[in-house]
Design an enzyme around this catalytic site. Sequence first.
Site, PDB file in Angstrom:
ATOM      1  NE  ARG A  25      -3.942  -2.154   2.059  1.00 51.34           N
ATOM      2  CZ  ARG A  25      -3.842  -3.153   2.923  1.00 51.34           C
ATOM      3  NH1 ARG A  25      -2.971  -3.087   3.903  1.00 51.34           N
ATOM      4  NH2 ARG A  25      -4.626  -4.199   2.825  1.00 51.34           N
TER       5      ARG A  25
ATOM      6  CE  LYS B  73      -1.962  13.427 -14.876  1.00 50.30           C
ATOM      7  NZ  LYS B  73      -2.402  13.883 -16.220  1.00 50.30           N
TER       8      LYS B  73
ATOM      9  CD  GLU C 191       5.013  15.042 -23.574  1.00 47.43           C
ATOM     10  OE1 GLU C 191       4.362  16.088 -23.383  1.00 47.43           O
ATOM     11  OE2 GLU C 191       4.496  13.897 -23.554  1.00 47.43           O
TER      12      GLU C 191
ATOM     13  CE  LYS D 187       4.003  16.992 -14.997  1.00 48.46           C
ATOM     14  NZ  LYS D 187       4.077  15.712 -15.656  1.00 48.46           N
TER      15      LYS D 187
ATOM     16  CD  GLU E 196      -5.444  15.803 -15.863  1.00 47.49           C
ATOM     17  OE1 GLU E 196      -4.255  15.472 -15.782  1.00 47.49           O
ATOM     18  OE2 GLU E 196      -6.176  15.487 -16.789  1.00 47.49           O
TER      19      GLU E 196
ATOM     20  NE  ARG F  59      -0.584  16.401 -13.476  1.00 47.09           N
ATOM     21  CZ  ARG F  59       0.174  15.690 -12.680  1.00 47.09           C
ATOM     22  NH1 ARG F  59       0.004  15.742 -11.376  1.00 47.09           N
ATOM     23  NH2 ARG F  59       1.112  14.902 -13.168  1.00 47.09           N
TER      24      ARG F  59
ATOM     25  CG  ASN G 217      -3.110  15.320 -20.632  1.00 47.24           C
ATOM     26  OD1 ASN G 217      -2.111  14.641 -20.776  1.00 47.24           O
ATOM     27  ND2 ASN G 217      -3.894  15.222 -19.576  1.00 47.24           N
TER      28      ASN G 217
ATOM     29  CG  HIS H  24      -0.754  14.456 -24.247  1.00 45.11           C
ATOM     30  ND1 HIS H  24      -0.084  15.609 -24.566  1.00 45.11           N
ATOM     31  CD2 HIS H  24       0.132  13.704 -23.535  1.00 45.11           C
ATOM     32  CE1 HIS H  24       1.147  15.569 -24.065  1.00 45.11           C
ATOM     33  NE2 HIS H  24       1.300  14.421 -23.431  1.00 45.11           N
TER      34      HIS H  24
ATOM     35  CG  HIS I 298      -3.098   9.556 -25.041  1.00 41.78           C
ATOM     36  ND1 HIS I 298      -3.642   9.947 -23.838  1.00 41.78           N
ATOM     37  CD2 HIS I 298      -1.760   9.634 -24.876  1.00 41.78           C
ATOM     38  CE1 HIS I 298      -2.671  10.249 -22.994  1.00 41.78           C
ATOM     39  NE2 HIS I 298      -1.523  10.070 -23.590  1.00 41.78           N
TER      40      HIS I 298
ATOM     41  CG  HIS J 177       3.914   9.687 -25.091  1.00 39.70           C
ATOM     42  ND1 HIS J 177       2.551   9.536 -24.991  1.00 39.70           N
ATOM     43  CD2 HIS J 177       4.223  10.820 -24.397  1.00 39.70           C
ATOM     44  CE1 HIS J 177       2.058  10.528 -24.263  1.00 39.70           C
ATOM     45  NE2 HIS J 177       3.055  11.322 -23.884  1.00 39.70           N
TER      46      HIS J 177
HETATM   47  P1  NAD Z   1      10.682   5.063 -22.855  1.00 35.38           P
HETATM   48  O1  NAD Z   1      10.628   4.961 -21.408  1.00 35.38           O
HETATM   49  O2  NAD Z   1      10.148   3.926 -23.659  1.00 35.38           O
HETATM   50  O3  NAD Z   1      12.188   5.324 -23.288  1.00 35.38           O
HETATM   51  C1  NAD Z   1      12.492   5.467 -24.640  1.00 35.38           C
HETATM   52  C2  NAD Z   1      13.606   4.497 -25.097  1.00 35.38           C
HETATM   53  O4  NAD Z   1      14.848   5.025 -24.709  1.00 35.38           O
HETATM   54  C3  NAD Z   1      13.525   3.115 -24.502  1.00 35.38           C
HETATM   55  O5  NAD Z   1      13.919   2.176 -25.472  1.00 35.38           O
HETATM   56  C4  NAD Z   1      14.537   3.182 -23.378  1.00 35.38           C
HETATM   57  O6  NAD Z   1      15.049   1.925 -23.036  1.00 35.38           O
HETATM   58  C5  NAD Z   1      15.590   4.046 -23.999  1.00 35.38           C
HETATM   59  N1  NAD Z   1      16.422   4.800 -23.076  1.00 35.38           N
HETATM   60  C6  NAD Z   1      16.028   5.444 -21.952  1.00 35.38           C
HETATM   61  N2  NAD Z   1      17.038   6.158 -21.460  1.00 35.38           N
HETATM   62  C7  NAD Z   1      18.101   5.950 -22.263  1.00 35.38           C
HETATM   63  C8  NAD Z   1      19.422   6.432 -22.270  1.00 35.38           C
HETATM   64  N3  NAD Z   1      19.828   7.332 -21.387  1.00 35.38           N
HETATM   65  N4  NAD Z   1      20.253   5.980 -23.228  1.00 35.38           N
HETATM   66  C9  NAD Z   1      19.809   5.123 -24.171  1.00 35.38           C
HETATM   67  N5  NAD Z   1      18.570   4.647 -24.243  1.00 35.38           N
HETATM   68  C10 NAD Z   1      17.719   5.077 -23.290  1.00 35.38           C
HETATM   69  O7  NAD Z   1       9.930   6.362 -23.395  1.00 35.38           O
HETATM   70  P2  NAD Z   1       9.837   7.857 -22.857  1.00 35.38           P
HETATM   71  O8  NAD Z   1       9.662   8.677 -24.062  1.00 35.38           O
HETATM   72  O9  NAD Z   1      10.901   8.170 -21.903  1.00 35.38           O
HETATM   73  O10 NAD Z   1       8.469   7.857 -22.020  1.00 35.38           O
HETATM   74  C11 NAD Z   1       7.247   7.611 -22.650  1.00 35.38           C
HETATM   75  C12 NAD Z   1       6.277   7.152 -21.599  1.00 35.38           C
HETATM   76  O11 NAD Z   1       6.092   8.188 -20.649  1.00 35.38           O
HETATM   77  C13 NAD Z   1       4.902   6.825 -22.135  1.00 35.38           C
HETATM   78  O12 NAD Z   1       4.495   5.606 -21.599  1.00 35.38           O
HETATM   79  C14 NAD Z   1       4.036   7.946 -21.642  1.00 35.38           C
HETATM   80  O13 NAD Z   1       2.709   7.564 -21.440  1.00 35.38           O
HETATM   81  C15 NAD Z   1       4.708   8.302 -20.364  1.00 35.38           C
HETATM   82  N6  NAD Z   1       4.446   9.664 -19.921  1.00 35.38           N
HETATM   83  C16 NAD Z   1       4.037   9.842 -18.638  1.00 35.38           C
HETATM   84  C17 NAD Z   1       3.819  11.103 -18.145  1.00 35.38           C
HETATM   85  C18 NAD Z   1       3.455  11.307 -16.698  1.00 35.38           C
HETATM   86  O14 NAD Z   1       3.106  12.418 -16.322  1.00 35.38           O
HETATM   87  N7  NAD Z   1       3.566  10.286 -15.875  1.00 35.38           N
HETATM   88  C19 NAD Z   1       4.033  12.217 -18.961  1.00 35.38           C
HETATM   89  C20 NAD Z   1       4.462  12.016 -20.272  1.00 35.38           C
HETATM   90  C21 NAD Z   1       4.668  10.723 -20.741  1.00 35.38           C
HETATM   91  N1  GLY Z   2       1.964  14.708 -18.511  1.00 37.54           N
HETATM   92  C1  GLY Z   2       0.715  15.171 -18.065  1.00 37.54           C
HETATM   93  C2  GLY Z   2       0.644  15.395 -16.605  1.00 37.54           C
HETATM   94  O1  GLY Z   2       1.573  15.155 -15.879  1.00 37.54           O
HETATM   95  O2  GLY Z   2      -0.381  15.811 -16.129  1.00 37.54           O
END
Ligand code: NAD
Ligand code: GLY
Length: 374
Positions: free
Chosen positions: A135, A157, A199, A241, A251, A255, A259, A262, A266, A279
């Site tokens: 938890r 998030k 982003e 942010k 949100e 917030r 998006n 997005h 999405h 993404h």
């Molecule tokens: P990802 O985590 O898939 O990373 C992209 C690629 O880069 C992967 O293949 C990873 O292994 C590689 N990688 C990571 N760091 C590296 C490094 N330093 N050197 C070499 N390779 C590296 O993708 P992302 O773009 O980082 O994140 C996308 C995800 O984030 C999505 O799932 C999206 O929904 C989520 N997201 C969440 C929020 C939130 O607020 N929580 C906001 C935006 C996006």
């Molecule tokens: N990436 C959208 C949020 O954090 O709200």
Amino acid sequence: MASTPLPPASTPSSGTSTVAIDLGDRSYDILIGEGLLQNPATFAGLPKSSKALIVTNTTVGPLYTAALRAAIAPHHKAVLDVELPDGEQHKDWPALNQIFTKLLEEAADRKTVLYALGGGVIGDMTGFAAACYMRGVPFVQVPTTLLAQVDSSVGGKTAINHPAGKNMIGAFYQPQRVICDLATLDTLPQRELLAGLAEVIKYGPIADAEFLSWLEAHMDQLLARDRAALKHAIQRSCEIKAWVVGQDEKESGLRAILNYGHTFGHAIESGLGYGEWLHGEAVGAGMVMAADLSTRLGLIDEATSQRIRALIARTGLPVTAPDLGADRYLELMQVDKKAEGGEIRFVVIGPLGQAGMRPAPESVVRDVIAFHTR
Ligand code: NAD
Ligand code: GLY
């Protein structure tokens, strides 16, 4: 969506910068600098515990687990790690369960600290695992993609995907600290850097027209990975942010502006199948569509939406979306978390540097889809 004024950008500095996320007893710092993984000061004051678990993937683990392990070893009796499969298509229950299995096999207690070492996929999944295990256990974000450093690691998030909708299963759960080591971006593939820039760019139209101008002036340096330019872009993105999340953690209104792009994005991601478009790529094309929607709704002029499109195009991100068919787009967008009672709601810009959320007539949305897909 009333809000306090956005604080001005900090003056660029060469050392480590700190951006504070102000959320009462859930407040924490984002550290941004070079070589943070090698600097013991980075980890000072974080919870000490018997066990720590580094959650990473098969790509990032071999690059950075050893450095992180060495840095946090003084804080824990045992530092464990688990390497998940790499990719958005593995942001799912089986991969999440690998984290729980490791924690249970190692008899990890409720003080165990999880470290998310990787991009947004690892950060979102580790945060969700931390929210659920016993938890709630503490976790630290160590984002290694540009996208994760400017967005996903900040704000709490956490989620996994469901085949019927992206990030639909998750929780709001804040980390103890976010550690953005610029040096980790050296190994990032260029396509991933561009996805992160999507982003970064979004923060201009939604909150800070000056930042948009700065991005236009410094895009060449960013594309060439100039450290000082990247640092400023990351810091300003995190400041914006922090300003948004500090006012609306869960949100209930403001917030949602984060998006921007997005809703279309999405739909592109889930319509094509997770992992086909990154993404950030989907958000890039989505921002072009949402800017045009804003113009068609009379909120910004044509020149402003063309300006946003031009900056996205300059990065090399896609500005044309895949042709999934308008009916499929509409169906996919109805699963969006911003939809209410089946009505799709869009983040729109107007004036530049301000955003709001609203539904749009279906005919206008169909026009946008028809104009921007191929
Ligand atoms: P990802 O985590 O898939 O990373 C992209 C690629 O880069 C992967 O293949 C990873 O292994 C590689 N990688 C990571 N760091 C590296 C490094 N330093 N050197 C070499 N390779 C590296 O993708 P992302 O773009 O980082 O994140 C996308 C995800 O984030 C999505 O799932 C999206 O929904 C989520 N997201 C969440 C929020 C939130 O607020 N929580 C906001 C935006 C996006
Ligand atoms: N990436 C959208 C949020 O954090 O709200």
